[in-house]
Write an enzyme that holds these catalytic residues in place. Structure first.
Site, PDB file in Angstrom:
ATOM      1  N   TYR A 212       2.962 -35.944 -40.422  1.00  0.00           N
ATOM      2  CA  TYR A 212       2.203 -35.660 -41.642  1.00  0.00           C
ATOM      3  C   TYR A 212       1.900 -36.941 -42.437  1.00  0.00           C
ATOM      4  O   TYR A 212       1.011 -36.961 -43.275  1.00  0.00           O
ATOM      5  CB  TYR A 212       2.951 -34.677 -42.553  1.00  0.00           C
TER       6      TYR A 212
ATOM      7  N   LYS B   6      12.107 -32.177 -29.421  1.00  0.00           N
ATOM      8  CA  LYS B   6      11.324 -31.987 -28.199  1.00  0.00           C
ATOM      9  C   LYS B   6      11.593 -33.215 -27.327  1.00  0.00           C
ATOM     10  O   LYS B   6      10.674 -33.947 -26.924  1.00  0.00           O
ATOM     11  CB  LYS B   6       9.838 -31.840 -28.581  1.00  0.00           C
TER      12      LYS B   6
ATOM     13  N   ASP C  23      10.539 -25.276 -28.816  1.00  0.00           N
ATOM     14  CA  ASP C  23       9.930 -24.043 -28.303  1.00  0.00           C
ATOM     15  C   ASP C  23      11.004 -22.974 -28.096  1.00  0.00           C
ATOM     16  O   ASP C  23      10.815 -21.797 -28.441  1.00  0.00           O
ATOM     17  CB  ASP C  23       9.127 -24.298 -27.018  1.00  0.00           C
TER      18      ASP C  23
ATOM     19  N   ASP D 212       8.504 -27.304 -40.816  1.00  0.00           N
ATOM     20  CA  ASP D 212       7.470 -26.573 -41.544  1.00  0.00           C
ATOM     21  C   ASP D 212       7.277 -25.203 -40.894  1.00  0.00           C
ATOM     22  O   ASP D 212       7.287 -24.157 -41.549  1.00  0.00           O
ATOM     23  CB  ASP D 212       6.169 -27.400 -41.468  1.00  0.00           C
TER      24      ASP D 212
ATOM     25  N   ASP E 122       9.228 -21.275 -42.032  1.00  0.00           N
ATOM     26  CA  ASP E 122       8.423 -20.090 -42.364  1.00  0.00           C
ATOM     27  C   ASP E 122       8.778 -18.931 -41.434  1.00  0.00           C
ATOM     28  O   ASP E 122       8.858 -17.787 -41.865  1.00  0.00           O
ATOM     29  CB  ASP E 122       6.925 -20.399 -42.240  1.00  0.00           C
TER      30      ASP E 122
END
Ligand code: NAD
Length: 360
Positions: free
Chosen positions: A141, A192, A224, A248, A252
């Site tokens: 980001y 990852k 994942d 992020d 959620d």
């Protein structure tokens, strides 16, 4: 020593829900030996209306001097046409960067009394208590270089850079391990590492930090798989720590396991335990001013503030017990109302929490 708390009600339902959290804090000051002083300031659309800017200089100064900040929410349709730097959300970005808040803590707790609110089977989620620790100021980001350019084939391509230094990984790792020490002493680091060098380094640094916390059990999981495990068997997790973008998405996902956004607190911390505490939801302009908003996410944010910035974990637990007791009594705001329960207003819910606090 007296700690300073800055209260920023903000917009929409912000003032209504913050009033209830302040009511609870006032009782803790008056009757439970909590030594804080509260000041109130402006942020978001309310600050724009009063001072022409969503994060005025006076708020910045008060924020820098505070030990902790309790915020309601910002935003509303009346501000949607303002130019970007003046939008209420810029107030939030401003305060996060002014205080260097790099660690975002989002618990996903499902009180057994509300298990029916989740879209998952009650036995999968009842009693769920996960803490997601998300790095907030690094990675893709913010990484440079970034942009959209024309490549050698004359086609436009977009690019971003995922980047983490060892010190950035270490400091978020320490926040996660410290939090785990106050909970069930398990950290799952999500990465990852089978594909990304950033994750390889992330994993190596997490292993190193873990050596300083021999009581905490560290495990690693690919992002994942973590996304799958969160809906398959979420109760296996205690603290999850991860980088900005993975966090992020996963935070959620985790919050939706509970099905009740009005119940979820959050904290953003810097390296000196200074923190910004706010509900995970927004300013809910659709229900503002009606006295029906659920104040519990904000009251539970105040509990996080007591635990992480004010050194009063005992009072945090007291608030959390009071919330559970009030749910046991069958009291519900409209967003979590079910047949057979009693619907109460925002302020009646605050009063009930105060009564439960006094009852122990
Ligand atoms: P929202 O979270 O405000 O509302 C989503 C839905 O949940 C609405 O139906 C709302 O009524 C309900 N809801 C939210 N909190 C509730 C509560 N405490 N009690 C009962 N019901 C509740 O999200 P949105 O509608 O997408 O955004 C509204 C505004 O909030 C926008 O301006 C947005 O930019 C802003 N926002 C602010 C923050 C923040 O301040 N941290 C976060 C998200 C959105």
């Amino acid at each position: 020593m007296t700690k300073r708390v800055l209260v920023l009600p903000g917009d929409g339902i912000g003032p209504e829900i913050v009033d209830e959290a302040v009511k609870v804090l006032d009782v803790l000051v008056g009757e439970f030996d909590l030594d804080i002083e509260m000041d109130e300031g402006l942020i978001g659309g309310a600050a724009y209306d009063a001072a022409g800017h969503p994060f005025p200089e006076s708020t910045r100064e008060m924020a820098l001097e505070a030990d902790a900040i309790l915020l309601g929410a910002v935003g509303g349709p009346q501000y949607d046409n303002l130019e970007r730097p003046l939008r209420p959300e810029r107030g939030l970005l401003g305060i996060r960067s002014a205080l260097g808040l790099f660690a975002n803590l989002r618990p996903a707790i499902l009180y057994p009394q509300l298990a029916a609110a989740s879209t998952l089977k009650p036995e999968v989620v009842a009693g769920l208590d996960i803490l997601i620790v998300r790095e907030l100021t690094g990675s893709i980001y913010f990484g440079q270089p970034r942009g959209i350019q024309v490549n050698d084939q004359g086609e436009r391509e977009g690019f971003n850079t995922m980047r983490y230094s060892e010190s950035e990984i270490e400091r978020i790792g320490r926040v996660a391990f410290e939090a785990a020490m106050k909970r069930n002493k398990k950290v799952c680091s999500v990465d990852k590492a089978n594909v990304l060098e950033t994750s390889e380094l992330w994993r190596e640094v997490m292993e190193r930090v873990a050596k300083d916390y021999p009581e905490v059990e560290l495990s690693h999981m690919y992002v994942d798989n973590a996304a799958m495990q969160l809906v398959r068997a979420p109760k296996q997790f205690d603290v999850m720590v991860t980088e900005n973008m993975f966090g992020d998405i996963l935070s959620d996902e985790a919050s939706m396991l509970t099905g009740s956004i009005g119940m979820l607190p959050s904290a953003s911390l810097n390296g000196s335990n200074q923190g910004l505490y706010e509900p995970s939801h927004g300013s809910a302009p659709d229900i503002a001013g009606q006295g029906i908003a659920n104040p519990l996410a904000t009251i539970l944010s105040a509990a996080m503030m007591l635990r992480y910035s004010l050194g009063r974990a005992d009072l945090a637990e007291r608030i959390e017990r009071a919330v559970s007791a009030v749910l046991d009594q069958g009291l519900r705001t409209r967003d979590i109302m079910e047949p057979g329960m009693t619907e109460v207003s925002t302020s009646a819910m605050g009063d009930a929490i105060v009564a439960a606090l006094r009852a122990g």
